[in-house]
Design a protein around this motif. Structure first.
Motif, PDB file in Angstrom:
ATOM      1  N   GLY A 171      -2.312  56.514  71.896  1.00  0.00           N
ATOM      2  CA  GLY A 171      -4.114  57.626  71.095  1.00  0.00           C
ATOM      3  C   GLY A 171      -3.317  58.011  69.659  1.00  0.00           C
ATOM      4  O   GLY A 171      -4.236  58.270  68.986  1.00  0.00           O
ATOM      5  N   LEU A 172      -2.390  58.844  69.595  1.00  0.00           N
ATOM      6  CA  LEU A 172      -1.394  59.576  68.300  1.00  0.00           C
ATOM      7  C   LEU A 172      -1.254  58.243  67.994  1.00  0.00           C
ATOM      8  O   LEU A 172      -1.459  58.556  66.461  1.00  0.00           O
ATOM      9  CB  LEU A 172       0.132  60.213  68.831  1.00  0.00           C
ATOM     10  CG  LEU A 172       0.595  60.126  68.068  1.00  0.00           C
ATOM     11  CD1 LEU A 172      -0.551  61.301  67.462  1.00  0.00           C
ATOM     12  CD2 LEU A 172       2.322  60.916  68.922  1.00  0.00           C
ATOM     13  N   ARG A 173      -0.161  57.287  68.495  1.00  0.00           N
ATOM     14  CA  ARG A 173      -0.714  55.763  67.138  1.00  0.00           C
ATOM     15  C   ARG A 173      -1.804  55.663  66.352  1.00  0.00           C
ATOM     16  O   ARG A 173      -1.988  55.556  65.476  1.00  0.00           O
ATOM     17  CB  ARG A 173      -0.045  54.908  68.106  1.00  0.00           C
ATOM     18  CG  ARG A 173       1.507  54.545  68.313  1.00  0.00           C
ATOM     19  CD  ARG A 173       2.548  54.023  69.108  1.00  0.00           C
ATOM     20  NE  ARG A 173       3.880  54.446  69.201  1.00  0.00           N
ATOM     21  CZ  ARG A 173       4.570  53.231  69.322  1.00  0.00           C
ATOM     22  NH1 ARG A 173       4.366  52.175  69.812  1.00  0.00           N
ATOM     23  NH2 ARG A 173       5.708  52.922  70.503  1.00  0.00           N
ATOM     24  N   LEU A 174      -2.968  55.535  67.208  1.00  0.00           N
ATOM     25  CA  LEU A 174      -3.820  55.111  67.272  1.00  0.00           C
ATOM     26  C   LEU A 174      -4.476  55.416  65.602  1.00  0.00           C
ATOM     27  O   LEU A 174      -4.822  55.377  64.698  1.00  0.00           O
ATOM     28  CB  LEU A 174      -5.106  54.540  67.929  1.00  0.00           C
ATOM     29  CG  LEU A 174      -6.932  53.983  67.825  1.00  0.00           C
ATOM     30  CD1 LEU A 174      -6.681  52.615  67.720  1.00  0.00           C
ATOM     31  CD2 LEU A 174      -7.428  54.392  69.444  1.00  0.00           C
ATOM     32  N   ARG A 175      -4.572  56.967  66.329  1.00  0.00           N
ATOM     33  CA  ARG A 175      -5.041  58.279  65.149  1.00  0.00           C
ATOM     34  C   ARG A 175      -4.701  58.190  63.663  1.00  0.00           C
ATOM     35  O   ARG A 175      -4.890  58.802  63.020  1.00  0.00           O
ATOM     36  CB  ARG A 175      -5.294  59.573  65.803  1.00  0.00           C
ATOM     37  CG  ARG A 175      -5.984  59.520  66.695  1.00  0.00           C
ATOM     38  CD  ARG A 175      -6.584  61.025  66.759  1.00  0.00           C
ATOM     39  NE  ARG A 175      -5.675  61.325  68.642  1.00  0.00           N
ATOM     40  CZ  ARG A 175      -4.281  62.550  68.383  1.00  0.00           C
ATOM     41  NH1 ARG A 175      -4.790  63.818  66.502  1.00  0.00           N
ATOM     42  NH2 ARG A 175      -3.812  62.849  69.145  1.00  0.00           N
ATOM     43  N   GLY A 176      -3.061  57.908  64.223  1.00  0.00           N
ATOM     44  CA  GLY A 176      -1.829  57.968  63.246  1.00  0.00           C
ATOM     45  C   GLY A 176      -2.560  56.877  62.277  1.00  0.00           C
ATOM     46  O   GLY A 176      -2.668  57.192  60.679  1.00  0.00           O
ATOM     47  N   ALA A 183       1.487  56.530  56.524  1.00  0.00           N
ATOM     48  CA  ALA A 183       2.901  57.023  56.730  1.00  0.00           C
ATOM     49  C   ALA A 183       2.731  56.462  58.523  1.00  0.00           C
ATOM     50  O   ALA A 183       4.698  56.666  58.826  1.00  0.00           O
ATOM     51  CB  ALA A 183       2.495  58.871  57.406  1.00  0.00           C
ATOM     52  N   ALA A 184       2.335  55.754  59.680  1.00  0.00           N
ATOM     53  CA  ALA A 184       2.591  55.440  60.458  1.00  0.00           C
ATOM     54  C   ALA A 184       3.065  54.051  60.480  1.00  0.00           C
ATOM     55  O   ALA A 184       4.400  54.136  61.165  1.00  0.00           O
ATOM     56  CB  ALA A 184       1.531  55.083  61.132  1.00  0.00           C
ATOM     57  N   LEU A 187       6.912  54.935  60.497  1.00  0.00           N
ATOM     58  CA  LEU A 187       7.709  55.853  61.401  1.00  0.00           C
ATOM     59  C   LEU A 187       7.251  54.109  62.306  1.00  0.00           C
ATOM     60  O   LEU A 187       8.001  53.609  63.700  1.00  0.00           O
ATOM     61  CB  LEU A 187       6.919  56.118  62.626  1.00  0.00           C
ATOM     62  CG  LEU A 187       6.617  57.182  61.470  1.00  0.00           C
ATOM     63  CD1 LEU A 187       5.697  58.186  62.269  1.00  0.00           C
ATOM     64  CD2 LEU A 187       7.764  58.642  61.799  1.00  0.00           C
ATOM     65  N   GLY A 188       7.432  52.778  62.330  1.00  0.00           N
ATOM     66  CA  GLY A 188       7.593  51.310  62.352  1.00  0.00           C
ATOM     67  C   GLY A 188       6.921  51.219  63.155  1.00  0.00           C
ATOM     68  O   GLY A 188       6.156  50.227  64.187  1.00  0.00           O
ATOM     69  N   ILE A 189       5.421  51.585  62.992  1.00  0.00           N
ATOM     70  CA  ILE A 189       4.019  51.299  64.081  1.00  0.00           C
ATOM     71  C   ILE A 189       3.279  49.978  62.724  1.00  0.00           C
ATOM     72  O   ILE A 189       3.559  50.291  61.838  1.00  0.00           O
ATOM     73  CB  ILE A 189       3.062  52.446  63.602  1.00  0.00           C
ATOM     74  CG1 ILE A 189       3.816  53.898  64.528  1.00  0.00           C
ATOM     75  CG2 ILE A 189       1.773  51.716  64.417  1.00  0.00           C
ATOM     76  CD1 ILE A 189       2.908  54.704  64.625  1.00  0.00           C
TER      77      ILE A 189
END
Length: 298
Positions: A171-176, A183-184, A187-189
């Protein structure tokens, strides 16, 4: 006849489920930064292929799997056009809704040789469940018991979605990705991959919603049987501010309005009026929310 009774609330629970499942799919897309208005077409496609799968296999579970697969395929087309090819999500969503409406009518005639509606004894519906202990409780039992497992699954999915969004790294990645994609990415997303997965998830949930429509509430397919529920799900996402609990509350509101409309037909109110009741309530709810937002800003 009493207007408000346990039977009305029982039907409300059934009416909430398709909208809630589709809205959860729209919520996940919204959190990933994708405005998915193809929920109507995804749900309608799921409803049709649920009947196809159940008819040819004689098994309701196969129909559910077919519905979810069909929803995922149509969602993948949306993701390909919107994410990979950078198309306009509004145009693509409307196009897929029209495609679903037209293709299901065509396939209904091509596969079954009928138009309007298709019903057959070989279509296996989803059986209802009784909740031990709750079933015998007065008032509560008739309301909460006697629904398909998809209804109870939709309640659990609200909790799962909440935990995933706010208590899990997914969820943190999804919201990011939805709030700060640049920014995501630093961070490599993989932003596109996350958005693609969110859209596919919405297709699976809408397919499940369609299966509830055609195999849970009834055991037949009717042309355009989603009847605007996908659009109401889009509004539920907006009204609930893409929060699982807010979306759940908005879906209950719309499901209750739908059930009230059906009940009013039984006491002689014209169907033309009762059919527009959920949409009137939708507009009123949006007006109230917008008014409150403006008041908060002043």
């Amino acid at each position: 006849m009493d207007l408000f009774d346990p039977t009305l609330l029982n039907s409300t629970v059934d009416s909430v489920t398709p909208v809630l499942l589709a809205a959860l799919g729209g919520l996940i897309c919204a959190r990933a930064g994708v405005f998915n208005i193809a929920l109507e077409g995804l749900m309608l496609t799921g409803a049709f292929f649920a009947v196809v799968g159940s008819y040819y296999s004689g098994n309701a579970f196969v129909g559910i799997l077919a519905a979810m697969a069909a929803g995922a395929v149509l969602a993948a087309i949306f993701a390909l056009l919107a994410i990979r090819l950078r198309g306009d999500v509004i145009v693509i969503g409307i196009a897929l809704n029209l495609l679903a409406a037209g293709s299901t009518v065509f396939l209904l005639r091509a596969l079954f040789g009928v138009q309007g509606a298709f019903q057959d004894p070989r279509i296996q519906g989803i059986g209802t469940m009784t909740l031990p202990g709750i079933d015998q409780v007065s008032v509560i039992g008739p309301i909460l018991s006697g629904h398909t497992w998809i209804v109870y699954c939709s309640w659990a999915l609200v909790a799962v979605t909440y935990v995933m969004l706010f208590r899990h790294r997914i969820g943190l990645r999804l919201r990011g990705v939805g709030e700060q994609p640049e920014a995501a990415a630093t961070l490599g997303i993989h932003v596109e991959r996350v958005q693609f997965a969110a859209i596919i998830c919405s297709g699976l949930l809408c397919g499940l919603a369609g299966a509830q429509l055609s195999l849970g509430e009834v055991t037949l397919f009717v042309e355009n049987m989603s009847a605007g529920r996908g659009w109401i799900a889009v509004v539920a996402v907006m009204l609930g501010q893409a929060h699982p609990l807010g979306v759940f509350a908005a879906s209950i509101l719309f499901g209750f309005a739908d059930s009230i409309g059906i009940r009013l037909q039984g006491v002689g109110v014209p169907s033309q009026f009762t059919s527009m009741l959920p949409y009137v309530i939708t507009l009123a709810a949006l007006f109230i929310v917008q008014a409150r937002r403006r008041a908060a800003l002043t």
